[in-house]
Design a protein around this motif. Structure first.
Motif, PDB file in Angstrom:
ATOM      1  N   ARG A 244      -2.894   7.463   3.864  1.00 56.90           N
ATOM      2  CA  ARG A 244      -2.658   6.207   4.594  1.00 56.90           C
ATOM      3  C   ARG A 244      -3.198   5.028   3.819  1.00 56.90           C
ATOM      4  NH1 ARG A 244      -3.322   6.700  10.710  1.00 56.90           N
ATOM      5  NH2 ARG A 244      -4.950   5.151  10.392  1.00 56.90           N
ATOM      6  N   ARG A 247      -0.965   4.323   0.841  1.00 56.94           N
ATOM      7  CA  ARG A 247       0.285   3.690   1.239  1.00 56.94           C
ATOM      8  C   ARG A 247       0.054   2.201   1.556  1.00 56.94           C
ATOM      9  NH1 ARG A 247       5.207   2.121   1.593  1.00 56.94           N
ATOM     10  NH2 ARG A 247       6.034   1.804   3.658  1.00 56.94           N
ATOM     11  N   GLU A 248      -1.012   1.901   2.249  1.00 60.32           N
ATOM     12  CA  GLU A 248      -1.284   0.503   2.589  1.00 60.32           C
ATOM     13  C   GLU A 248      -1.564  -0.300   1.309  1.00 60.32           C
ATOM     14  OE1 GLU A 248      -1.740  -0.861   5.952  1.00 60.32           O
ATOM     15  OE2 GLU A 248      -1.498   0.991   7.068  1.00 60.32           O
ATOM     16  N   SER A 423      -2.257  -0.767  12.581  1.00 62.35           N
ATOM     17  CA  SER A 423      -2.874   0.205  11.688  1.00 62.35           C
ATOM     18  C   SER A 423      -4.378   0.127  11.875  1.00 62.35           C
ATOM     19  CB  SER A 423      -2.538  -0.136  10.246  1.00 62.35           C
ATOM     20  OG  SER A 423      -3.444   0.511   9.392  1.00 62.35           O
TER      21      SER A 423
ATOM     22  N   TYR B 311       1.865   2.377  20.506  1.00 62.37           N
ATOM     23  CA  TYR B 311       1.742   2.442  19.050  1.00 62.37           C
ATOM     24  C   TYR B 311       2.823   3.371  18.509  1.00 62.37           C
ATOM     25  CZ  TYR B 311      -0.253   4.241  14.642  1.00 62.37           C
ATOM     26  OH  TYR B 311      -0.447   4.648  13.340  1.00 62.37           O
ATOM     27  N   TYR B 315       6.488   7.065   8.672  1.00 59.72           N
ATOM     28  CA  TYR B 315       6.279   6.873   7.237  1.00 59.72           C
ATOM     29  C   TYR B 315       7.475   6.124   6.638  1.00 59.72           C
ATOM     30  CZ  TYR B 315       4.107   7.824   2.742  1.00 59.72           C
ATOM     31  OH  TYR B 315       3.482   7.680   1.532  1.00 59.72           O
ATOM     32  N   SER B 343       1.669  -5.434  13.514  1.00 61.80           N
ATOM     33  CA  SER B 343       2.262  -4.367  12.725  1.00 61.80           C
ATOM     34  C   SER B 343       1.445  -4.047  11.497  1.00 61.80           C
ATOM     35  CB  SER B 343       3.675  -4.769  12.302  1.00 61.80           C
ATOM     36  OG  SER B 343       3.634  -5.988  11.595  1.00 61.80           O
ATOM     37  N   GLY B 344       1.468  -2.780  11.103  1.00 62.66           N
ATOM     38  CA  GLY B 344       0.916  -2.364   9.821  1.00 62.66           C
ATOM     39  C   GLY B 344       2.084  -2.122   8.881  1.00 62.66           C
ATOM     40  N   ILE B 345       1.855  -1.315   7.847  1.00 64.44           N
ATOM     41  CA  ILE B 345       2.928  -1.057   6.901  1.00 64.44           C
ATOM     42  C   ILE B 345       3.911  -0.060   7.504  1.00 64.44           C
ATOM     43  CG2 ILE B 345       3.448  -0.263   4.576  1.00 64.44           C
ATOM     44  CD1 ILE B 345       1.631  -2.789   4.886  1.00 64.44           C
ATOM     45  N   ASP B 346       3.378   0.989   8.052  1.00 69.06           N
ATOM     46  CA  ASP B 346       4.227   2.045   8.576  1.00 69.06           C
ATOM     47  C   ASP B 346       4.074   2.188  10.077  1.00 69.06           C
ATOM     48  OD1 ASP B 346       5.172   2.677   6.091  1.00 69.06           O
ATOM     49  OD2 ASP B 346       3.562   4.089   5.684  1.00 69.06           O
ATOM     50  N   ASP B 347       3.530   1.165  10.717  1.00 71.77           N
ATOM     51  CA  ASP B 347       3.367   1.270  12.161  1.00 71.77           C
ATOM     52  C   ASP B 347       3.489  -0.097  12.802  1.00 71.77           C
ATOM     53  OD1 ASP B 347       0.795   0.070  11.636  1.00 71.77           O
ATOM     54  OD2 ASP B 347       0.090   2.082  11.154  1.00 71.77           O
ATOM     55  N   SER B 349       2.699  -1.915  16.895  1.00 74.89           N
ATOM     56  CA  SER B 349       2.284  -1.724  18.276  1.00 74.89           C
ATOM     57  C   SER B 349       2.969  -2.777  19.130  1.00 74.89           C
ATOM     58  CB  SER B 349       0.770  -1.880  18.409  1.00 74.89           C
ATOM     59  OG  SER B 349       0.104  -0.839  17.743  1.00 74.89           O
TER      60      SER B 349
END
Lengths: 453, 453
Positions: A244, A247-248, A423, B311, B315, B343-347, B349
């Motif tokens: 993780r 990736r970030e 995240s 959430y 990937y 938001s994150g990179i792959d997520d 909420s």
């Protein structure tokens, strides 16, 4: 069993190949070796892959690619000469290239893929010949015969599920297996390449398919750094980080590993070790599923320029069901992907990479938002940088945001935007591009430089 | 010219009406008076509007509403008696209520609206009679005849554009105009009410239509407080705030003014003055278009409980054009409005008000996200509170986030989420509900309590 992959600079010369042989034979677990095409020997050198692309383009434009072809052959020949290899291998490479250039050009994308793939394919043959010449049992593996089946997307092939089952039988073969990276074969038997840096993908697929214990990825740096060395001098090396976190970090500017490459290893939970061919005794960086949190809350800081934001405000937007969905729908109509959507009560901003849209597309997007969504105001801000502060440790850490924002305030950096909360392993700051370097330096100071009292 | 509106508690008794008369006649600019229905005289009292709703419900269930009707009449009668008004006005109110109760019940929503609206309508008649009895030229204004045209949505009527032109001619009338709040008439002549607290809306519409210089909104507090007094004792009063600040504050918990009520005044740029009927000499709070930034970066802190987050992680989500739009589309299918989407990179909420969905809807939403969007993980977090820190001053202020997050860290509050960057006048923190009070207190301390060295 370990799958071990070498990048282009690790295979650029005979001298580099000697290091590779030493590394591979030092550990009997190193069974499958994935090779890239020969890379640069010095800063101004040209990679074999780039020479091959030129070669393909010449051929497609009906120009004589002979000269380009010679440059490619010379690179292999120089290595063979340096290592005193028998002539046969260079003759084989020559014949292979001539056959490829003479093949069907009716689908230019596929023709380019066929040429590009030869860089790795022929290098694998060369490396196998070299290992054999030194008395090591090594065999070139043909991806077609081994069953690396891929989708028929030129330059963006994806491994098919059957590939994994078929490749598993490689485990039964004896000796060291030299596998060319970067490409596979479609069901109809044609060559298709992965996206750029695709040898990392091949290694990751093989690690998954063969159920390797470790995927070693040899490149030319001792480790992944905690921050870009062009912004902070000699930054701390990262010993261990999670998928993780990787990736970030890879999202914004960390280019050591192609982030898609991790997917197959990630799905199978296989650790990845980034190591240096030129300094193999250094432990490198280990990418794992879970790690002990030994250092501080932050493991790395990445940043990237070239973002813009589209600000949209409309009184009582908050009450309007469907507004956000419609807004994103407009972007989708222009094929635009966005990064984040920070929102207020009556406004929302969409952050996206600037290189996706020219002025014309931007005007069209703005007009549609104004006219179809009846926004009160739409405005665009250019030249933003995004900074990712990453670390599994911040999940449990109450004061990380306070430390980060304090560091930025002390460096007189105005925070244009914060995105935190989805995240659990990163927080993102948006700043003006002119502030990027200063901001990253301030964050590095805060989280990585011990305070001397 | 000023439009002046009185809330229910300012009109609950004869004594209160004496204050109202004094206030109105103290300033010759106070020309249009908007009145609510009589409110509570003491904590356990029942508002006339609530009595009227019961009355309507009894009638619709074929129960005798006589007793309820008596209670309504008694409220007006008590005021009339206290002020020694002639009998005529109470008889008129009685006849009006009897007529309303006897009217068509085939559309229950409309019948309820008709009954509810009588609270304000009859109170306006009573107030006009009282003013006249004291020798003041005052006239009850019938909204129908004055042209307050509204859409035919029971309980949620919107003023039609023609209403504003028609109402403008009220400027020509002599004397003080007593206008009932809360309702208007559809084009077919039926009564429709605004949403709750709709007398504020009437005042705002009239201020806009009559091009008033000021809209005075009299209630029972001296000013808008910088923070909820149930969380911080005797908090600082706000002297002046902008519409944007008011809207951001009213979003989460500030209930002094109904936020939709501001729209017509906002569009016309008319300042709104929140004042106290029981202490009219206090300057109150002025809501303006722009203000000088005299105090610190923060003008107010609001908070609200009852949020949850969904959430979603996948990937390489970041590469998937259309993911966000599809996700919001699923929510829209269930009529769910959301607040924010960090938001994150792959997520990503999605934060939404918990009261919108029961367990069944939540399960359905989660299943669709899993199955249609192929998410790797979907999880729900309950019992979140959102805290808005609001102020025009933070636009230019580099260290505001540092101060806020430091204060929260010192109070051991974990920040679940930050949303900052779209609105320039607010930052939002998501915390667990159990931390809400402590978080608000810490932020108040930081931004409002002077440091004693």
């Amino acid at each position: 069993m370990k799958v071990i992959k070498f990048g282009g600079s690790s295979l650029a010369s005979g001298k580099q190949l000697e290091k590779v042989l030493k590394i591979v034979t030092a550990d009997p677990e190193r069974k499958v070796v994935v090779v890239s095409a020969p890379g640069k020997r010095y800063a101004e050198d040209i990679k074999v892959t780039d020479l091959l692309i030129e070669c393909a383009e010449y051929s497609l434009q009906n120009q004589d690619p002979k000269e380009k072809l010679e440059s490619v052959l010379e690179r292999y020949a120089a290595i063979a000469e340096e290592l005193l290899l028998p002539d046969g291998v260079i003759r084989e490479i020559h014949d292979d290239l001539v056959t490829r250039i003479a093949s069907d050009k009716s689908k230019p994308d596929r023709f380019i893929d066929l040429l590009k793939a030869s860089g790795e394919d022929n290098n694998a043959k060369l490396v196998a010949a070299y290992f054999q010449s030194r008395g090591v049992e090594a065999h070139y593996v043909d991806p077609k015969e081994a069953g690396l089946l891929v989708s028929d997307e030129p330059g963006n092939a994806q491994a098919l599920p059957e590939a994994f089952e078929r490749l598993y039988s490689l485990n039964k073969r004896s000796g060291i297996l030299i596998f060319p990276g970067f490409f596979g074969y479609s069901e109809s038997g044609e060559v298709f390449t992965f996206s750029r840096s695709g040898s990392d993908i091949t290694g990751s697929i093989l690690a998954n398919a063969l159920k390797a214990d470790l995927y070693e990825n040899f490149t030319d740096v001792d480790a992944v750094y905690s921050v870009n060395p062009s912004i902070v001098k000699s930054p701390k090396e990262i010993k261990e980080l999670t998928y993780r976190e990787m990736r970030e970090l890879s999202y914004a500017g960390f280019t050591v590993l192609h982030d898609e490459a991790l997917v197959p290893a990630f799905r199978a939970g296989i650790p990845v070790n980034i190591k240096n061919t030129n300094n193999p005794s250094a432990p490198g960086t280990l990418i794992v599923n879970q790690r002990d949190n030994t250092n501080g809350p932050v493991i790395g800081i990445a940043s990237d320029k070239g973002f813009c934001s589209i600000y949209v405000s409309k009184y009582l937007m908050n009450r309007e069901i469907g507004f956000g969905r419609k807004l994103l729908g407009v972007l989708e109509d222009y094929g635009l992907s966005y990064e984040h959507t920070p929102s207020g009560i009556d406004d929302v901003s969409v952050i996206l990479r600037e290189n996706q849209l020219d002025e014309k597309v931007m005007d069209a997007v703005i007009n549609r938002i104004k006219n179809e969504l009846h926004a009160d105001e739409v405005k665009v801000a250019h030249s933003l940088a995004l900074i990712m502060v990453v670390g599994e440790g911040m999940r449990q850490n109450v004061g990380t945001m306070a430390r980060a924002s304090k560091a930025l305030a002390n460096a007189s950096v105005n925070i244009e935007m914060i995105n935190q909360g989805s995240s659990e392993v990163s927080m993102m700051f948006g700043v003006k591009e002119v502030d990027e370097k200063r901001a990253v330096q301030a964050l590095y100071e805060e989280f990585f430089v011990p305070v001397t009292v």
